[in-house]
Design an enzyme around this catalytic site. Structure first.
Site, mmCIF file in Angstrom:
data_model
loop_
_atom_site.group_PDB
_atom_site.id
_atom_site.type_symbol
_atom_site.label_atom_id
_atom_site.label_comp_id
_atom_site.label_asym_id
_atom_site.label_seq_id
_atom_site.Cartn_x
_atom_site.Cartn_y
_atom_site.Cartn_z
ATOM 1 N N LYS A 1 5.700 22.501 -10.856
ATOM 2 C CA LYS A 1 6.417 23.174 -9.764
ATOM 3 C C LYS A 1 5.471 24.170 -9.098
ATOM 4 O O LYS A 1 4.733 24.892 -9.785
ATOM 5 C CB LYS A 1 7.638 23.892 -10.344
ATOM 6 C CG LYS A 1 8.550 24.528 -9.303
ATOM 7 C CD LYS A 1 9.788 25.123 -9.987
ATOM 8 C CE LYS A 1 10.765 25.742 -9.005
ATOM 9 N NZ LYS A 1 11.963 26.300 -9.660
ATOM 10 N N SER B 1 16.332 24.907 -7.728
ATOM 11 C CA SER B 1 15.185 24.878 -6.856
ATOM 12 C C SER B 1 14.068 23.939 -7.298
ATOM 13 O O SER B 1 13.176 23.655 -6.504
ATOM 14 C CB SER B 1 14.627 26.299 -6.739
ATOM 15 O OG SER B 1 14.149 26.741 -8.003
ATOM 16 N N SER C 1 17.849 26.359 -12.054
ATOM 17 C CA SER C 1 16.920 25.548 -11.261
ATOM 18 C C SER C 1 16.219 24.414 -11.985
ATOM 19 O O SER C 1 15.564 23.586 -11.350
ATOM 20 C CB SER C 1 15.855 26.433 -10.631
ATOM 21 O OG SER C 1 16.389 27.042 -9.485
HETATM 22 N N1 GLN Z 1 20.339 28.500 -7.356
HETATM 23 C C1 GLN Z 1 20.037 29.729 -7.998
HETATM 24 C C2 GLN Z 1 19.476 30.696 -6.997
HETATM 25 O O1 GLN Z 1 19.400 30.336 -5.894
HETATM 26 C C3 GLN Z 1 19.087 29.503 -9.131
HETATM 27 C C4 GLN Z 1 17.698 29.370 -8.711
HETATM 28 C C5 GLN Z 1 16.743 29.287 -9.849
HETATM 29 O O2 GLN Z 1 17.137 29.044 -10.988
HETATM 30 N N2 GLN Z 1 15.485 29.531 -9.551
HETATM 31 O O3 GLN Z 1 19.119 31.799 -7.289
#
Ligand code: GLN
Length: 493
Positions: free
Chosen positions: A77, A152, A176
């Site tokens: 990532k 994400s 994410s």
């Molecule tokens: N969807 C969550 C957010 O927008 C989690 C994102 C993540 O785990 N990086 O913060």
């Protein structure tokens, strides 16, 4: 060589390379070809390091590089720092950023012989649940390219599900890893907070962030975790090695019976608002676990409903502080012709950050500001403690909790982009795990039929801190060690 390389799991590839049934070069080449054919339409990778990857593979073939992952092609990532390529966080502000050091997790992968193929797309700074917030391009779900892969870590999930790498690393602050894993039909683990070093993971919300494996099989996830977990003196929140348990090898528990285990079900996670096929997957797993002799117990997690509000206060507060360093001076894009120093900061940040990142910086700054700190941030910390206590209490009655990772299968592009709250609510089953610091494992649970499409759905297992071995054991009992099928994705036309 008669193995289908890109259909193979990480462990199969590693073993075939070690047995010289196939060369690491051939393996890397096969993935690079598939990336060349499919990535343009999927948008999983934002950078591919073809030459470097082949060079590393040749070193494996020459016996110069060895280890538990020798020759295995892995995607990273793009919020993990690498000295090769760029570390962009899919943000314009870091579009040209070259890290002077490698993240510890990346260093550990390479020390184990892994071949890093490239960096994968994400919601800008890991803020989002659909990868639509990438400043570059969205990633598409390989099971249905009109839908999001989740986020994400959507790029990593799509790359694994489409066979564009053998495995990937993601990061999980509020879901994410697990949510995109579920929506793309693969395995994804958010480890216990502190188990994997965060050094070199560009910080979003430091008290919640963890790096974890995204793979096609449970044993691949166990092996990948084995490689990246461990104490790092350079991360002050990194757990001591003995926290993990003396001599714990995550692969050892796979295949062990689950008949002595108590599996918790919490009513707060089983709702009529879920897609019925998501609830049906839970019912099927419960029936299966009962058949194996596990005991199913009801547990209560009364503060669950406050999770989203609490998470979006804690996460944005920490983000507003963490992202202060991107100001065109310390780090990141600098505006061309600033009028003065203040304008240099303001314009660099205005030009570099996308809308969602700005929204979160503003939210977080507000909840931390004098006069609102007690009402929002401090109160959120207190509720965070109550959520943690819910889990502590539940784990006196059960060994792990079974619940869905998401309420629904993948949604369509644009469905939630105009409504940030709807996007945030999407994380309802994942954020409490991060708030409590416990591990959460998403595994594939078959498919739902949606508008004539087969879309993956997942199951989630939550356990007490450092219970990763047990979660893998339960997961392996449920889905065996068959790799998740590759998305039947074909190039249009
Ligand atoms: N969807 C969550 C957010 O927008 C989690 C994102 C993540 O785990 N990086 O913060």
């Amino acid at each position: 060589m008669n193995m289908d390389i890109t259909q193979s799991t990480m462990i199969e590839l590693r073993d075939a390379i070690a047995a010289k049934q196939v060369t690491a070069h051939e393996v890397t080449e096969a993935y690079l070809q598939r990336i060349a054919a499919l990535n343009d339409s999927l948008g999983a990778y934002t950078q591919v390091f073809a030459e470097r990857a082949l060079q590393r593979a040749d070193e494996v073939d020459a016996g110069k590089v060895t280890g538990a992952l020798a020759g295995v092609p892995i995607a990273i990532k793009d919020n993990l720092c690498t000295t090769f390529g760029r570390t962009t966080c899919s943000s314009k502000i870091l579009e040209k950023f070259e890290s002077p050091y490698d993240a510890t997790a990346v260093r550990r992968l390479e020390a184990a012989g892994a071949v890093i193929l490239g960096k994968t797309n994400l919601d800008e700074f890991a803020m989002g649940s659909s990868t639509e917030n990438s400043a570059f391009a969205p990633t598409r779900n390989p099971w249905d390219t009109t839908r999001v892969p989740g986020g994400s870590s959507g790029g990593s999930a799509a790359a694994v599900a489409a066979g564009l790498c053998a495995a990937a690393l993601g990061s999980d602050t509020g879901g994410s890893i697990r949510q995109p894993a579920a929506l793309c039909g693969i395995v994804g683990l958010k480890p216990t907070y502190g188990l994997v070093s965060r050094l070199g993971l560009v910080a979003y919300a430091s008290s919640l962030d963890q790096i974890g494996p995204m793979t096609r099989s449970v044993s691949d996830a166990a092996l990948l975790l084995d490689v990246i977990a461990g104490h790092d003196p350079l991360d002050s929140t990194s757990a001591d090695d003995d926290a993990r348990g003396e001599g714990v090898d995550y692969l050892d528990t796979l295949g062990q019976p689950v008949d002595k285990l108590r599996i918790g079900l919490a009513k707060q996670y089983i709702s009529d608002a879920n897609d019925p096929q998501v609830n049906a997957a839970i019912d099927a797993a419960v029936a299966q676990l009962r058949e194996f002799g596990a005991e199913i117990v009801e547990v209560d997690l009364p503060h669950t409903e406050y999770g989203i509000a609490t998470y979006y206060i804690v996460a944005t507060a920490e983000a507003s502080s963490n992202l202060a360093r991107f100001d065109g001076v310390h780090y990141g894009h600098r505006t061309d012709k600033p009028e003065d120093l203040i304008d240099l900061y303001a314009a660099s940040r205005a030009e570099g950050f996308g809308d969602e990142v700005k929204r979160r910086i503003m939210l977080g700054t507000y909840t931390l500001s004098s006069g609102y700190y007690d009402a929002y941030y401090l109160r959120a910390l207190k509720v965070r403690r109550l959520i943690k206590q819910d889990f502590d209490q539940a784990f006196t009655q059960c060994d792990a909790i079974l619940c869905p990772p998401t309420t629904h299968p993948a949604f369509a592009f644009g469905d939630k982009t105009d409504n940030p709250l709807a996007m945030y609510l999407n994380d309802v089953y994942t954020v409490n795990c991060n708030l409590a610091g416990i591990p959460g494992l998403a595994i594939p649970a078959g498919f739902a039929d949606v508008d004539d499409h087969r879309l993956p759905i997942g199951l989630q297992l939550l356990g007490p801190t450092f219970s990763e071995a047990r979660l893998f054991q339960i997961a392996a009992a449920l889905i065996g060690d068959q790799p998740a099928p590759l998305a039947d994705y074909r190039l249009p036309g």
